[in-house]
Write a protein that holds these residues in place. Structure first.
Motif, PDB file in Angstrom:
ATOM      1  N   GLN A 425       0.850  -1.189   0.000  1.00 52.10           N
ATOM      2  CA  GLN A 425       0.000   0.000   0.000  1.00 52.10           C
ATOM      3  C   GLN A 425       0.889   1.245   0.000  1.00 52.10           C
ATOM      4  OE1 GLN A 425      -3.427  -0.219   0.043  1.00 52.10           O
ATOM      5  NE2 GLN A 425      -3.579  -2.429   0.210  1.00 52.10           N
ATOM      6  N   ALA A 426       0.811   2.049   1.075  1.00 51.77           N
ATOM      7  CA  ALA A 426       1.623   3.268   1.111  1.00 51.77           C
ATOM      8  C   ALA A 426       3.077   2.923   1.439  1.00 51.77           C
ATOM      9  CB  ALA A 426       1.062   4.225   2.146  1.00 51.77           C
ATOM     10  N   LEU A 427       4.001   3.739   0.964  1.00 53.31           N
ATOM     11  CA  LEU A 427       5.426   3.548   1.244  1.00 53.31           C
ATOM     12  C   LEU A 427       5.928   4.763   2.012  1.00 53.31           C
ATOM     13  CD1 LEU A 427       6.344   2.843  -2.458  1.00 53.31           C
ATOM     14  CD2 LEU A 427       5.610   1.152  -0.796  1.00 53.31           C
ATOM     15  N   GLU A 428       6.832   4.526   2.943  1.00 58.16           N
ATOM     16  CA  GLU A 428       7.369   5.670   3.671  1.00 58.16           C
ATOM     17  C   GLU A 428       8.854   5.483   3.929  1.00 58.16           C
ATOM     18  OE1 GLU A 428       5.436   8.413   6.838  1.00 58.16           O
ATOM     19  OE2 GLU A 428       6.289   6.716   7.900  1.00 58.16           O
ATOM     20  N   ASP A 446       3.767  -0.563   3.796  1.00 55.84           N
ATOM     21  CA  ASP A 446       2.508  -0.867   4.461  1.00 55.84           C
ATOM     22  C   ASP A 446       1.740  -1.926   3.665  1.00 55.84           C
ATOM     23  OD1 ASP A 446       0.729  -0.577   6.476  1.00 55.84           O
ATOM     24  OD2 ASP A 446      -0.280   1.172   5.651  1.00 55.84           O
ATOM     25  N   THR A 447       1.098  -2.857   4.385  1.00 56.24           N
ATOM     26  CA  THR A 447       0.200  -3.820   3.744  1.00 56.24           C
ATOM     27  C   THR A 447      -1.096  -3.847   4.536  1.00 56.24           C
ATOM     28  OG1 THR A 447       1.133  -5.586   5.086  1.00 56.24           O
ATOM     29  CG2 THR A 447       2.001  -5.341   2.860  1.00 56.24           C
ATOM     30  N   ALA A 448      -2.140  -4.408   3.953  1.00 58.05           N
ATOM     31  CA  ALA A 448      -3.422  -4.471   4.655  1.00 58.05           C
ATOM     32  C   ALA A 448      -3.368  -5.544   5.737  1.00 58.05           C
ATOM     33  CB  ALA A 448      -4.545  -4.772   3.674  1.00 58.05           C
ATOM     34  N   GLY A 449      -4.019  -5.273   6.855  1.00 54.39           N
ATOM     35  CA  GLY A 449      -4.135  -6.256   7.933  1.00 54.39           C
ATOM     36  C   GLY A 449      -2.813  -6.756   8.472  1.00 54.39           C
ATOM     37  N   ALA A 477       2.186   1.704  -8.284  1.00 55.90           N
ATOM     38  CA  ALA A 477       1.220   2.558  -8.988  1.00 55.90           C
ATOM     39  C   ALA A 477       0.744   1.883 -10.273  1.00 55.90           C
ATOM     40  CB  ALA A 477       1.852   3.906  -9.300  1.00 55.90           C
ATOM     41  N   TRP A 483      -7.221  -7.402  -3.953  1.00 55.65           N
ATOM     42  CA  TRP A 483      -7.170  -8.063  -2.638  1.00 55.65           C
ATOM     43  C   TRP A 483      -8.460  -8.788  -2.439  1.00 55.65           C
ATOM     44  CZ3 TRP A 483      -8.409  -4.637   2.095  1.00 55.65           C
ATOM     45  CH2 TRP A 483      -9.502  -3.814   1.792  1.00 55.65           C
TER      46      TRP A 483
ATOM     47  N   THR B 103       6.443  10.104   2.647  1.00 53.34           N
ATOM     48  CA  THR B 103       5.386   9.111   2.446  1.00 53.34           C
ATOM     49  C   THR B 103       4.882   9.186   1.011  1.00 53.34           C
ATOM     50  OG1 THR B 103       4.727   9.620   4.696  1.00 53.34           O
ATOM     51  CG2 THR B 103       3.245   8.240   3.434  1.00 53.34           C
ATOM     52  N   ARG B 104       4.701   8.046   0.384  1.00 58.41           N
ATOM     53  CA  ARG B 104       4.108   8.019  -0.956  1.00 58.41           C
ATOM     54  C   ARG B 104       2.869   7.151  -0.921  1.00 58.41           C
ATOM     55  NH1 ARG B 104       7.873   9.940  -4.749  1.00 58.41           N
ATOM     56  NH2 ARG B 104       9.220  11.234  -3.456  1.00 58.41           N
ATOM     57  N   VAL B 105       1.805   7.666  -1.470  1.00 58.36           N
ATOM     58  CA  VAL B 105       0.602   6.866  -1.640  1.00 58.36           C
ATOM     59  C   VAL B 105       0.411   6.669  -3.131  1.00 58.36           C
ATOM     60  CG1 VAL B 105      -1.836   6.659  -1.128  1.00 58.36           C
ATOM     61  CG2 VAL B 105      -0.375   7.978   0.391  1.00 58.36           C
ATOM     62  N   PRO B 106       0.698   5.473  -3.642  1.00 58.38           N
ATOM     63  CA  PRO B 106       0.499   5.228  -5.066  1.00 58.38           C
ATOM     64  C   PRO B 106      -0.969   5.443  -5.437  1.00 58.38           C
ATOM     65  CG  PRO B 106       1.774   3.466  -4.067  1.00 58.38           C
ATOM     66  CD  PRO B 106       1.255   4.306  -2.948  1.00 58.38           C
ATOM     67  N   GLY B 107      -1.196   6.059  -6.594  1.00 58.12           N
ATOM     68  CA  GLY B 107      -2.567   6.387  -6.994  1.00 58.12           C
ATOM     69  C   GLY B 107      -3.482   5.180  -6.999  1.00 58.12           C
ATOM     70  N   SER B 108      -2.939   4.004  -7.344  1.00 56.37           N
ATOM     71  CA  SER B 108      -3.778   2.814  -7.438  1.00 56.37           C
ATOM     72  C   SER B 108      -4.182   2.286  -6.071  1.00 56.37           C
ATOM     73  CB  SER B 108      -3.022   1.719  -8.187  1.00 56.37           C
ATOM     74  OG  SER B 108      -1.823   1.422  -7.507  1.00 56.37           O
ATOM     75  N   ARG B 109      -3.612   2.848  -4.997  1.00 61.30           N
ATOM     76  CA  ARG B 109      -3.928   2.338  -3.662  1.00 61.30           C
ATOM     77  C   ARG B 109      -4.836   3.256  -2.855  1.00 61.30           C
ATOM     78  NH1 ARG B 109      -2.222  -1.152  -6.118  1.00 61.30           N
ATOM     79  NH2 ARG B 109      -0.698  -2.742  -5.546  1.00 61.30           N
ATOM     80  N   GLN B 111      -8.083   4.509  -1.456  1.00 58.97           N
ATOM     81  CA  GLN B 111      -9.415   3.937  -1.274  1.00 58.97           C
ATOM     82  C   GLN B 111     -10.490   5.014  -1.355  1.00 58.97           C
ATOM     83  OE1 GLN B 111     -10.577   0.617  -0.462  1.00 58.97           O
ATOM     84  NE2 GLN B 111      -8.663   0.148  -1.455  1.00 58.97           N
ATOM     85  N   THR B 133      -6.061   4.587   2.666  1.00 58.24           N
ATOM     86  CA  THR B 133      -5.655   3.395   1.930  1.00 58.24           C
ATOM     87  C   THR B 133      -6.134   2.176   2.707  1.00 58.24           C
ATOM     88  OG1 THR B 133      -3.569   2.969   3.045  1.00 58.24           O
ATOM     89  CG2 THR B 133      -3.533   4.576   1.272  1.00 58.24           C
ATOM     90  N   ALA B 134      -5.966   0.998   2.109  1.00 58.97           N
ATOM     91  CA  ALA B 134      -6.395  -0.224   2.798  1.00 58.97           C
ATOM     92  C   ALA B 134      -5.317  -0.726   3.746  1.00 58.97           C
ATOM     93  CB  ALA B 134      -6.715  -1.298   1.763  1.00 58.97           C
ATOM     94  N   GLY B 135      -4.228   0.027   3.892  1.00 60.10           N
ATOM     95  CA  GLY B 135      -3.109  -0.416   4.722  1.00 60.10           C
ATOM     96  C   GLY B 135      -3.432  -0.420   6.203  1.00 60.10           C
ATOM     97  N   THR B 136      -2.423  -0.679   7.010  1.00 60.47           N
ATOM     98  CA  THR B 136      -2.615  -0.785   8.439  1.00 60.47           C
ATOM     99  C   THR B 136      -2.077   0.447   9.147  1.00 60.47           C
ATOM    100  OG1 THR B 136      -2.082  -3.078   8.075  1.00 60.47           O
ATOM    101  CG2 THR B 136      -2.365  -2.388  10.333  1.00 60.47           C
ATOM    102  N   ARG B 137      -0.790   0.665   8.982  1.00 59.11           N
ATOM    103  CA  ARG B 137      -0.122   1.717   9.703  1.00 59.11           C
ATOM    104  C   ARG B 137      -0.363   3.079   9.067  1.00 59.11           C
ATOM    105  NH1 ARG B 137       4.137   1.747  13.310  1.00 59.11           N
ATOM    106  NH2 ARG B 137       5.130   3.778  13.238  1.00 59.11           N
ATOM    107  N   HIS B 138      -0.306   3.122   7.762  1.00 60.24           N
ATOM    108  CA  HIS B 138      -0.542   4.372   7.056  1.00 60.24           C
ATOM    109  C   HIS B 138      -1.885   4.325   6.350  1.00 60.24           C
ATOM    110  CE1 HIS B 138       3.919   4.012   7.183  1.00 60.24           C
ATOM    111  NE2 HIS B 138       3.732   5.175   7.729  1.00 60.24           N
ATOM    112  N   SER B 139      -2.908   3.855   7.049  1.00 61.65           N
ATOM    113  CA  SER B 139      -4.201   3.739   6.392  1.00 61.65           C
ATOM    114  C   SER B 139      -4.822   5.110   6.205  1.00 61.65           C
ATOM    115  CB  SER B 139      -5.122   2.841   7.212  1.00 61.65           C
ATOM    116  OG  SER B 139      -5.314   3.412   8.478  1.00 61.65           O
TER     117      SER B 139
END
Lengths: 483, 170
Positions: A425-428, A446-449, A477, A483, B103-109, B111, B133-139
């Protein structure tokens, strides 16, 4: 029969007050109250039973429920991430099961059927499997051509009793029992600990006073007590492992994975393979002694406290080779384990040893203040911390190809954490002041769950971290989220 | 391997990174200063509960003013080191200097997106953009102090990207 289970569920929440009412309220009036309470629960349970309906349409499950407020819930098959079939001992006596349908996120199941005939439950699971596959995107259609409709799946892993026994010896589940017992003890009788410890210390004093132990004998007695505790812990762990993991089977039905386990309470969870968000492979010292590892996955189904609702453990215990084979089987085309691990920043060991060094210095200062020069002995911790950090840094690393990104860490207890690029998901990219002075950075993916902690590539050389961030950003991207 | 200035080196094309509008500075400085001042007031009052009231009259300003000044300085730094970016890959956000994060949020992610505007932000024509986003930490990645028009432009652009691959969400 369903009302009986609803009733039991409710009684479970009220069992303590009810017992208090029944046993402590000595008087006819109070007993009457408890009877009225039970009667009330029976009525509510019957009402729930009479108002709950579910039906299956072409692409979803529709659930009507509600006592006064009616609600209709429509759950598309394609959104169901996990199907859990739960059978307690009572369920098994009646040949029924509880079914929970879970979607991503959310803090409670999407749909919960308290009681279904076991056959119906299995049929529902198979239906979700088939229908979910039918509406899945075209990219996975090829996989669905595989024998998806067979009820007999392929066994990927089964744990014989000996393995479950090993699992018990390795795990520290016994601590749960000990901790729970201690809490229950102090809750039930707050004045007990003081009382007991008083009596015990008096007893011990009398006992030891009579025997006149020497220092060596004291040490021996303490050692024996510790040893006894450790053995007890293992016994509890083994017992718990036998209860929870007896007859563990990981099966593959087409695209779906199904796990069945439990001695008294049987659990059966099933989730599609592509719902796996990230993977964790663990190896503690005990694991290493037995030549085993543990393979866990994270799914997008939210964890709720200690209640595990999703599919979590693919291999509670298996040999390293078996774990690797399992990963390769479930991620076809992925290179696991990676051929080459990239090292960390050359001075990462320095950064890793810092927490230990600070602890040693603070401890030494505190001890010097209390004990004088003897406190300096705490500084002996320093070389050990540095040694551990060096070992850790030497072994840690990351690997990336166009399918997977992986990080490994640890020396005593080792951990491999990896995920498909599709699931990121997001990258930092992060840098503390210290990182900056050493020219390193940490990349959080970051990944879901992510219940097993974040996937992070720690202490990379800054330029590498930036290049990786840019590369991963581009890749992620480009790939649609599936998912 | 070590590079002295990551903020400068990491930038592929320096003008792509957008700073927050100057109007946001007042808000950043003011809110952080106020926060620190309040915290200092509470701390002083609680610690000197038993002391003579006359002490408070000089102790309070002596502690609160420096705290407010420190807060203002922090807020100003926070404002100065916040930068955002919108490129073909998605949204980027940089924060901090001592504790740097990118922090980067790819456009495809992405929500879904929220825009929040408090009364003060409305007064300064600013907005807070929250990217889920659907992530956990950086949701939840939130950027406060954006220009209101910029925030809406960002939201519309990122929302369009999520529409494109909506069918893959199933």
């Amino acid at each position: 029969m369903s009302w009986l289970f609803v009733l039991l569920q409710q009684l479970k929440q009220f069992v303590v007050p009810l017992l208090v009412l029944v046993f402590l309220g000595r008087g006819d009036r109070n007993q009457l109250w408890s009877l009225i309470a039970v009667g009330g629960f029976v009525v509510v349970a019957l009402w729930r039973y009479l108002t709950f309906r579910y039906r299956i349409t072409a692409d979803s499950v529709v659930i009507d429920s509600g006592l006064l407020e009616r609600s209709r819930r429509q759950v598309p098959f394609s959104r169901i991430h996990n199907v859990a079939i739960h059978q307690s001992l009572l369920h098994r006596l009646f040949g029924v099961a509880e079914v929970r349908l879970e979607s991503a996120g959310g803090d409670k199941p999407e749909a919960q059927m308290r009681v279904l005939q076991l056959d119906d439950a299995i049929a529902l699971e198979a239906l979700v499997r088939r229908r979910g596959a039918a509406v899945a995107p075209a990219t996975v259609a090829a996989e669905t051509m595989a024998p998806a409709d067979k009820t007999e799946g392929r066994v990927l892993l089964a744990l014989p009793p000996a393995e479950v026994l090993r699992l018990g010896l390795i795990s520290n589940r016994g601590m749960i029992v000990v901790g729970g017992a201690a809490v229950a003890f102090s809750q039930l009788n707050p004045q007990l600990p003081d009382d007991v410890s008083d009596r015990w210390s008096h007893g011990l004093e009398a006992f030891f006073g009579n025997l006149h132990f020497s220092y060596g004998q004291y040490a021996l007695a303490i050692l024996a007590a510790l040893l006894g505790f450790a053995v007890l812990l293992r016994v509890f762990s083994v017992a718990l492992a036998l209860l929870q993991y007896w007859g563990f089977r990981l099966e593959e039905h087409g695209r779906r994975l199904t796990v069945e386990r439990g001695l008294l309470t049987r659990l059966r969870t099933s989730a599609p393979r592509r719902r796996i968000q990230s993977w964790t492979l663990r190896e503690s010292v005990l694991h290493r002694w037995f030549g085993r590892r543990t393979l866990d996955i994270d799914s997008a189904v939210a964890e709720n406290g200690n209640q595990r609702r999703g599919l979590r453990e693919l291999a509670p215990i298996a040999t390293a080779a078996a774990c690797d084979t399992l990963v390769r089987h479930l991620l076809p085309g992925a290179a696991w384990p990676p051929e080459r691990w990239q090292p960390l920043h050359p001075r990462a060991w320095w950064r890793l040893s810092l927490p230990g060094a600070v602890v040693a210095l603070v401890l030494a200062a505190a001890l010097c203040w209390r004990l004088g020069a003897w406190g300096l002995a705490a500084l002996a911790w320093l070389p050990w911390a540095v040694f551990v950090a060096r070992q850790h840094a030497r072994r840690a690393g990351y690997a990336i190809d166009d399918r997977l990104v992986a990080a490994r860490s640890g020396w005593w207890s080792r951990r491999w954490r990896f995920a498909e690029l599709d699931k990121l998901q997001a990258l930092e990219l992060r840098q503390s002041p210290l990182d900056r002075s050493l020219g390193m950075a940490t990349l959080w993916l970051d990944t879901a769950g992510a219940a097993s902690g974040p996937l992070r590539l720690r202490y990379l050389p800054l330029a590498q971290a930036q290049a990786l961030r840019a590369r991963l950003g581009r890749e992620v991207a480009r790939r649609p989220l599936r998912w | 391997m070590s590079e002295p200035n990551p903020t400068a080196d990491a930038t592929p094309a320096p003008d792509d990174w957008q700073a927050l509008p100057a109007r946001a500075r007042t808000l950043f400085v003011g809110s952080t200063a106020l926060g620190f001042a309040l915290a200092a007031t509470v701390a002083v009052v609680v610690l000197c509960l038993g002391a003579r009231p006359s002490w408070l009259s000089w102790l309070l300003p002596a502690c609160v003013l420096p705290a407010a000044a420190f807060g203002a300085w922090l807020g100003w730094r926070r404002y100065r080191h916040t930068r955002w970016l919108l490129d073909g890959d998605g949204f980027g956000l940089r924060r901090g200097r001592l504790w740097f994060s990118d922090t980067r949020v790819p456009g495809s992610r992405v929500q879904h997106l929220d825009i929040r505007r408090g009364p003060l932000e409305r007064h300064f024509r600013l907005a807070t953009l929250v990217i889920h986003t659907a992530g956990t930490r950086h949701s939840e990645v939130s950027v406060s102090g954006l220009d209101a028009a910029d925030a809406e432009r960002l939201r519309d652009h990122l929302a369009r990207q999520t529409d494109d691959d909506d069918d893959a969400g199933d």
